[in-house]
Design an enzyme around this catalytic site. Structure first.
Site, mmCIF file in Angstrom:
data_model
loop_
_atom_site.group_PDB
_atom_site.id
_atom_site.type_symbol
_atom_site.label_atom_id
_atom_site.label_comp_id
_atom_site.label_asym_id
_atom_site.label_seq_id
_atom_site.Cartn_x
_atom_site.Cartn_y
_atom_site.Cartn_z
ATOM 1 N N HIS A 85 10.064 -23.632 6.231
ATOM 2 C CA HIS A 85 11.491 -23.328 6.110
ATOM 3 C C HIS A 85 12.375 -24.387 6.756
ATOM 4 O O HIS A 85 13.548 -24.523 6.414
ATOM 5 C CB HIS A 85 11.808 -21.942 6.685
ATOM 6 C CG HIS A 85 11.717 -21.848 8.174
ATOM 7 N ND1 HIS A 85 10.557 -21.540 8.837
ATOM 8 C CD2 HIS A 85 12.656 -22.013 9.125
ATOM 9 C CE1 HIS A 85 10.777 -21.520 10.132
ATOM 10 N NE2 HIS A 85 12.046 -21.812 10.342
ATOM 11 N N ASP A 139 1.458 -23.516 15.638
ATOM 12 C CA ASP A 139 2.579 -22.772 15.075
ATOM 13 C C ASP A 139 3.730 -23.682 14.675
ATOM 14 O O ASP A 139 4.421 -23.414 13.683
ATOM 15 C CB ASP A 139 3.070 -21.733 16.091
ATOM 16 C CG ASP A 139 4.118 -20.803 15.508
ATOM 17 O OD1 ASP A 139 3.949 -20.363 14.362
ATOM 18 O OD2 ASP A 139 5.108 -20.511 16.210
ATOM 19 N N HIS A 193 6.289 -28.053 11.245
ATOM 20 C CA HIS A 193 7.704 -28.425 11.386
ATOM 21 C C HIS A 193 7.885 -29.823 11.975
ATOM 22 O O HIS A 193 8.578 -30.675 11.413
ATOM 23 C CB HIS A 193 8.434 -27.432 12.285
ATOM 24 C CG HIS A 193 8.399 -26.020 11.806
ATOM 25 N ND1 HIS A 193 8.321 -25.684 10.477
ATOM 26 C CD2 HIS A 193 8.438 -24.844 12.477
ATOM 27 C CE1 HIS A 193 8.318 -24.365 10.357
ATOM 28 N NE2 HIS A 193 8.379 -23.841 11.545
ATOM 29 N N LYS A 227 3.278 -20.576 5.975
ATOM 30 C CA LYS A 227 2.428 -21.107 7.029
ATOM 31 C C LYS A 227 1.887 -19.950 7.871
ATOM 32 O O LYS A 227 2.468 -18.861 7.853
ATOM 33 C CB LYS A 227 3.206 -22.102 7.904
ATOM 34 C CG LYS A 227 4.215 -21.473 8.881
ATOM 35 C CD LYS A 227 4.807 -22.532 9.766
ATOM 36 C CE LYS A 227 5.702 -21.930 10.811
ATOM 37 N NZ LYS A 227 5.023 -21.199 11.881
ATOM 38 N N LYS A 257 8.250 -21.922 24.003
ATOM 39 C CA LYS A 257 8.960 -20.655 24.137
ATOM 40 C C LYS A 257 9.492 -20.545 25.569
ATOM 41 O O LYS A 257 8.974 -21.156 26.500
ATOM 42 C CB LYS A 257 8.013 -19.477 23.869
ATOM 43 C CG LYS A 257 7.296 -19.523 22.527
ATOM 44 C CD LYS A 257 8.205 -19.176 21.390
ATOM 45 C CE LYS A 257 7.419 -19.079 20.083
ATOM 46 N NZ LYS A 257 8.304 -18.803 18.932
ATOM 47 N N GLU A 272 12.736 -22.972 22.105
ATOM 48 C CA GLU A 272 13.221 -21.608 21.905
ATOM 49 C C GLU A 272 13.388 -20.940 23.260
ATOM 50 O O GLU A 272 12.611 -21.187 24.184
ATOM 51 C CB GLU A 272 12.244 -20.808 21.043
ATOM 52 C CG GLU A 272 12.103 -21.356 19.627
ATOM 53 C CD GLU A 272 11.154 -20.518 18.787
ATOM 54 O OE1 GLU A 272 11.630 -19.611 18.102
ATOM 55 O OE2 GLU A 272 9.945 -20.772 18.833
ATOM 56 N N ARG A 329 0.814 -1.221 0.000
ATOM 57 C CA ARG A 329 0.000 0.000 0.000
ATOM 58 C C ARG A 329 0.844 1.267 0.000
ATOM 59 O O ARG A 329 0.324 2.356 -0.248
ATOM 60 C CB ARG A 329 -0.909 0.008 1.234
ATOM 61 C CG ARG A 329 -2.019 -1.022 1.194
ATOM 62 C CD ARG A 329 -2.817 -1.016 2.469
ATOM 63 N NE ARG A 329 -2.019 -1.455 3.611
ATOM 64 C CZ ARG A 329 -2.470 -1.574 4.848
ATOM 65 N NH1 ARG A 329 -3.732 -1.270 5.113
ATOM 66 N NH2 ARG A 329 -1.694 -1.983 5.818
ATOM 67 N N LYS A 340 16.446 -26.685 5.616
ATOM 68 C CA LYS A 340 17.679 -26.765 6.401
ATOM 69 C C LYS A 340 18.500 -27.971 5.976
ATOM 70 O O LYS A 340 17.980 -29.064 5.767
ATOM 71 C CB LYS A 340 17.356 -26.825 7.893
ATOM 72 C CG LYS A 340 16.767 -25.532 8.450
ATOM 73 C CD LYS A 340 16.507 -25.646 9.941
ATOM 74 C CE LYS A 340 15.956 -24.335 10.498
ATOM 75 N NZ LYS A 340 16.953 -23.256 10.453
#
Length: 514
Positions: free
Chosen positions: A206, A263, A268, A176, A366, A244, A69, A210
């Site tokens: 992704h 997620d 994955h 995703k 997390k 993570e 935009r 790897k």
């Protein structure tokens, strides 16, 4: 110049044409990025395109078009790409590469529901085909929220951009999440496939780009020593972990209401499971690889009862290294009553002859103890140990661990005698590290995946059946959690809620501490 479906391949006349070291170079083409102002485009996509050009893997007749935009001219867009490349590219900046690449930059202003903007995009691509020789080959990268996929696909169809002339191609790249449950995934696949045939749809995961993930196939099928023990006769359990150490500050808009399972596990981790558990394909052709993954996902189901074989958690305040951090409910943008999980663990059974009776434990979270992704095959203990307990009290299970990130490599853990005048057996590690074994750095995942899109190489991209099977596996857990209140709390810097540890302890097992 190659304007058809067959990618150009650089040929060195001094080499045999079968030399596997020859790089595969994309043919003439243009890439359109929707969502060009977002973090993914700036941190991953634009730098990856520059790195591909810097490594000589993009043709001179290449163009990059941004769609957003913003009221930008082509030069303004070029500056955005320049800033992203200077900050995030992995290869050294070379002015001559940049100058050649920047000649193909264009920008189209508009919103997703603006017919006139898509007409301008179509005209821009026609001009690039004529002026830069992009050959009518166009890739549309939807780096946008999933809710916008249908309208963009509809506009691409309405403007004629999804259609292809003979000898040309048109492809769509989707990030995703691929839906939020089975029903929405089926609806999304239906919309996308009504515009693009499945062979032209590239769903980006992704992790599949790897190097260490691809090395699972080499480890399993290029080495005869592993195949005889890669089954239920020798393997006690399999643990797949993606941990993570970061929190979710500033990501509430994306993450709240989605959670760790949607997620990470749905895409994955289930893809890692498929590569670990699949049978040997007849070849590494995309169709054969996808067929084997579909077979194993079709045989995979949640173990029950779900209150004992699954766990979900939400991080609270604690210490992440030397830093005091807040809990999720105190992060910016999250409601004090949010029930979004930041940790999820499930137990899966793979009902095949190879894996019957072997539990697969998947977990992600997390604010855990450290950042690590690994696949660990834990082997059964020897049926007869001619040692007394004092000789083997420091001996654990043999394990084969594939480290996906960081410090990519493979570790084999086994027992060895401690030097001395008595018999004492202790765990030791035999370690392979990519960083020390190979002089060449692994390409970044998005470099490999973007190049594969331009080459029309779909091996590393899940097809719609894989996506739907993954949701079919996960949906019962999501429904169970939705009916049973809040996730269990766990302290930041720990390894998850107590319910996750109890999940394994019920069968006499424990999580690996990476």
């Amino acid at each position: 110049m190659n304007s058809g479906n067959t990618p150009a391949v650089w040929q060195n006349p001094l080499r045999d044409k079968r030399d596997k070291r020859m790089p595969r170079i994309a043919g003439p083409c243009a890439v359109v990025i929707f969502g060009v102002t977002g973090d993914l485009a700036r941190k991953k996509l634009m730098p990856a395109i520059y790195d591909l050009a810097n490594r000589g893997l993009l043709p001179p007749s290449f163009a990059l078009i941004g769609f957003a935009r913003r009221d930008w001219a082509d030069e303004d867009f070029g500056q955005i790409v320049y800033d992203a490349v200077k900050k995030h590219a992995r290869t050294p900046f070379r002015q001559e590469v940049w100058d050649r690449l920047a000649e193909g930059f264009r920008f189209v202003q508009g919103t997703f529901d603006d017919d006139a903007a898509f007409a301008r995009l179509a005209e821009t691509l026609r001009k690039l085909d004529a002026e830069r020789g992009t050959g009518g080959n166009h890739a549309f990268y939807l780096s946008i929220p999933p809710g916008a996929f249908p309208v963009v696909c509809e506009q691409l169809s309405k403007s004629g951009l999804a259609e292809t002339q003979e000898g040309c191609w048109s492809r769509v790249v989707i990030e995703k999440p691929f839906g939020h449950d089975l029903e929405s995934a089926e609806a999304l696949n239906s919309v996308v496939n009504s515009v693009f045939p499945e062979s032209s749809v590239f769903r980006i995961d992704h992790y599949l780009g790897k190097e260490t993930v691809q090395n699972i196939l080499a480890l399993r099928f290029a080495n005869e020593m592993f195949e005889p023990i890669w089954n239920a006769h020798y393997v006690d359990s399999v643990q797949i972990t993606m941990a993570e150490d970061i929190g979710l500050g500033g990501r509430a808009g994306y993450y709240d209401g989605i959670g760790a399972a949607r997620d990470v596990i749905q895409n994955h981790l289930l893809q890692l499971l498929a590569l670990t558990a699949m049978e040997e394909p007849v070849s590494f052709s995309p169709a054969e690889l996808q067929a084997e993954k579909i077979k194993v996902l079709s045989a995979t189901r949640l173990a029950g009862p779900l209150e004992e074989t699954t766990s979900r958690g939400q991080y609270t305040a604690g210490w992440q290294g030397s830093e005091k951090v807040v809990g999720l409910l105190d992060e910016e943008g999250f409601s004090k009553t949010s029930t979004t999980e930041t940790f999820a663990a499930i137990t899966l059974d793979v009902d095949t002859r190879r894996w019957a009776g072997v539990p697969f434990y998947l977990r992600t979270g997390k604010r855990l103890g450290r950042r690590v992704t690994e696949i660990a095959l834990l082997f059964k203990r020897a049926p007869h140990l001619p040692f007394d307990a004092s000789m083997t009290d420091e001996l654990g299970q043999n394990a084969l661990v594939i480290r996906v990130q960081p410090d990519e490599g493979i570790t084999l853990r086994f027992g060895s005698k401690v030097p001395g005048n008595k018999m004492e057996v202790r765990d030791v590690n035999m370690d392979f590290s990519y960083g020390s074994a190979f002089a060449e750095d692994s390409p970044e995942a998005y470099e490999r995946l973007i190049l594969d899109v331009l080459l029309g190489e779909p091996s590393l991209f899940p097809v719609n059946e894989e996506v739907e099977l993954s949701w079919k596996i996960l949906d019962p857990a999501l429904e169970h959690w939705a009916e049973h209140g809040k996730p269990d709390p766990y302290e930041s810097g720990s390894w998850g809620p107590q319910s996750a540890f109890e999940m394994l302890q019920r069968s006499g097992r424990d999580w690996r501490r990476p």
